[in-house]
Design a protein around this motif. Structure first.
Motif, PDB file in Angstrom:
ATOM      1  N   GLU A 280       2.152   4.053  -3.490  1.00  9.44           N
ATOM      2  CA  GLU A 280       1.942   5.642  -3.343  1.00  9.44           C
ATOM      3  C   GLU A 280       2.917   6.204  -4.371  1.00  9.44           C
TER       4      GLU A 280
ATOM      5  N   ASP B  52       0.765  -1.145  -0.122  1.00  8.96           N
ATOM      6  CA  ASP B  52      -0.113  -0.110   0.067  1.00  8.96           C
ATOM      7  C   ASP B  52       1.026   1.263  -0.126  1.00  8.96           C
ATOM      8  N   ARG B  53       1.816   1.210   0.823  1.00  7.12           N
ATOM      9  CA  ARG B  53       2.926   2.582   0.897  1.00  7.12           C
ATOM     10  C   ARG B  53       3.661   2.486  -0.102  1.00  7.12           C
TER      11      ARG B  53
ATOM     12  N   ASN C 171      -6.762  -0.897   3.122  1.00 15.91           N
ATOM     13  CA  ASN C 171      -6.164  -0.559   1.875  1.00 15.91           C
ATOM     14  C   ASN C 171      -6.437   0.597   1.115  1.00 15.91           C
ATOM     15  N   SER C 172      -5.672   1.562   1.116  1.00 17.54           N
ATOM     16  CA  SER C 172      -6.088   3.035   0.619  1.00 17.54           C
ATOM     17  C   SER C 172      -6.637   3.144  -0.784  1.00 17.54           C
ATOM     18  N   ARG C 173      -6.228   2.260  -1.665  1.00 17.91           N
ATOM     19  CA  ARG C 173      -6.864   2.172  -3.080  1.00 17.91           C
ATOM     20  C   ARG C 173      -8.028   1.617  -3.023  1.00 17.91           C
TER      21      ARG C 173
ATOM     22  N   ARG D 267     -10.246   1.541  -0.828  1.00 17.07           N
ATOM     23  CA  ARG D 267     -11.234   2.562  -0.255  1.00 17.07           C
ATOM     24  C   ARG D 267     -11.675   3.623  -1.148  1.00 17.07           C
ATOM     25  N   VAL D 268     -10.818   4.057  -1.990  1.00 21.43           N
ATOM     26  CA  VAL D 268     -11.012   5.236  -2.938  1.00 21.43           C
ATOM     27  C   VAL D 268     -11.602   4.641  -4.042  1.00 21.43           C
TER      28      VAL D 268
END
Ligand code: KG4
Ligand code: ZN
Length: 350
Positions: free
Chosen positions: A192, A188-189, A283-285, A287-288
């Motif tokens: 970016e 995840d990091r 996971n940030s992606r 979520r988006v």
């Protein structure tokens, strides 16, 4: 409110020893001890190591939770414990402990389903779940799409992974990129810094011929192999591996499939609420992308905060509280640790 059930929940299905305490939908304590560092050098959870760690951590975690919630065991209305699915030896530690506490304090005990608990935890943050809802649970051990008509009485499985779980794919790809364990947060990091469009990796079970039999199922093992082949080809050619681009492109392939199938499940069932849980929900992606795609179809996405997405005791307490409030009968004191507990059982029948 003081008349709402005070429930203590114990979770030991994998590598987190969790004890949570809730009153109704209010979280009072969420104590956690993780053995994740002890598994790191093996690149995955070692069941025997996890069981021993639970044994050592359980009593101190219990004491921390009671102190945090400022209650005693005597105040509790019921004890809930993960009965399954999970690692047999790990589950056994929690179930045996819960039985001991229930017997000693003369409290009813609820053996609950770990996956249903991942769904229930969202109520602690966002209040009652509008039912029916679709739940997508994505973690290191499971990847499922569920139709939740009524969380206290039963959940209908719509689909699941046919090979690796989503989190397992993150862990395996991180390992082959030499990034460490658990792989999800690291990828995840890394992602970016990378370009998610730089490499087009396969989207498992999305071709028309696969959709006929596996519309709501997932497959991540072909993706993992494709990433391995791509990296090997680079290394053979003596070229540097663009780790950030590989991470971003791999993550995009996983999130693309997960969100497309979750939205399809909502639309196919006329449902306007999508809940995402499990470790990969952090996971940030994911979520988006889930938010963007759901908005296009007027679907609301609910994702608990990351600390509630990964395994914890609060989720077990949250489900226990729902069961008590719904008047569901407690389990018997001889309830099993059931490593393959089916989703049709939200709790072990009394
Ligand atoms: O729910 P969980 O704590 O335990 C299981 O029941 O498996 O999930 C752990 C999994 C691991 O595979 C980890 O790599 C993944 O969740 N994970 C993530 C992220 N954070 C944790 N995967 C992708 N992105 C993240 N940010
Ligand atoms: Zn889990």
């Amino acid at each position: 409110m003081a008349d709402e059930p005070l429930v203590l929940g114990i979770e030991t299905s994998c590598d987190e020893t969790g004890v949570g305490i809730v009153r109704g939908h209010t979280l009072l304590a969420d104590a956690l001890a993780s053995s994740v560092d002890q598994h790191a050098r093996f690149g995955g959870v070692v069941p025997e190591v996890a069981s021993r760690a639970h044994l050592e951590a359980l009593v101190p975690t219990m004491q921390r939770a009671l102190a945090e919630a400022k209650v005693t065991l005597a105040d509790v209305d019921a004890i809930a414990v993960t009965s399954g699915p999970g690692l047999a030896g790990a589950l056994l530690v929690g179930v045996a402990a819960a039985k001991g506490y229930a017997l000693a304090a003369e409290k009813p005990i609820y053996g609950v389903n770990h996956l249903a608990a991942h769904v229930a935890v969202d109520t602690l943050e966002h209040g009652p779940l509008p039912e029916p809802a679709i739940a997508m649970l994505v973690s290191g051990g499971h990847s499922s799409l569920l139709l939740v008509d009524d969380l206290t009485s039963g959940v209908t499985p719509l689909g699941a992974t046919i090979d690796d779980a989503a989190g397992e794919a993150f862990d395996k790809v991180a390992r082959l990129l030499g990034l460490g364990f658990p792989g999800g947060p690291i990828i995840d990091r890394m992602a970016e810094e990378g370009d998610r469009r730089s490499i087009v990796f396969p989207r498992g079970l999305t071709a028309p011929k696969d959709l006929a039999a596996h519309r709501f199922d997932f497959s991540f093992s072909g993706l993992k192999t494709a990433v391995a082949r791509w990296v090997e080809a680079r290394e053979r050619a003596g070229e540097p591996v663009p780790v950030a681009d590989v991470s971003a492109s791999f993550q995009e392939a996983v999130c693309d499939v997960l969100t497309a199938k979750a939205i399809d499940a909502c639309r196919a069932n006329g449902i306007r609420t999508l809940l995402i849980g499990g470790g990969v929900a952090a996971n940030s992606r994911l979520r988006v992308l889930a938010g963007e795609r759901a908005a296009e179809h007027g679907i609301e996405v609910r994702v608990p905060r990351p600390s509630l997405c990964t395994d914890n005791g609060a989720m077990v307490a949250a489900l226990g509280s729902r069961l008590v409030a719904a008047g569901v009968a407690p389990s018997r004191l001889d309830l099993p640790a059931d490593s393959s507990m089916p989703l049709t059982a939200v709790s072990v029948a009394g």
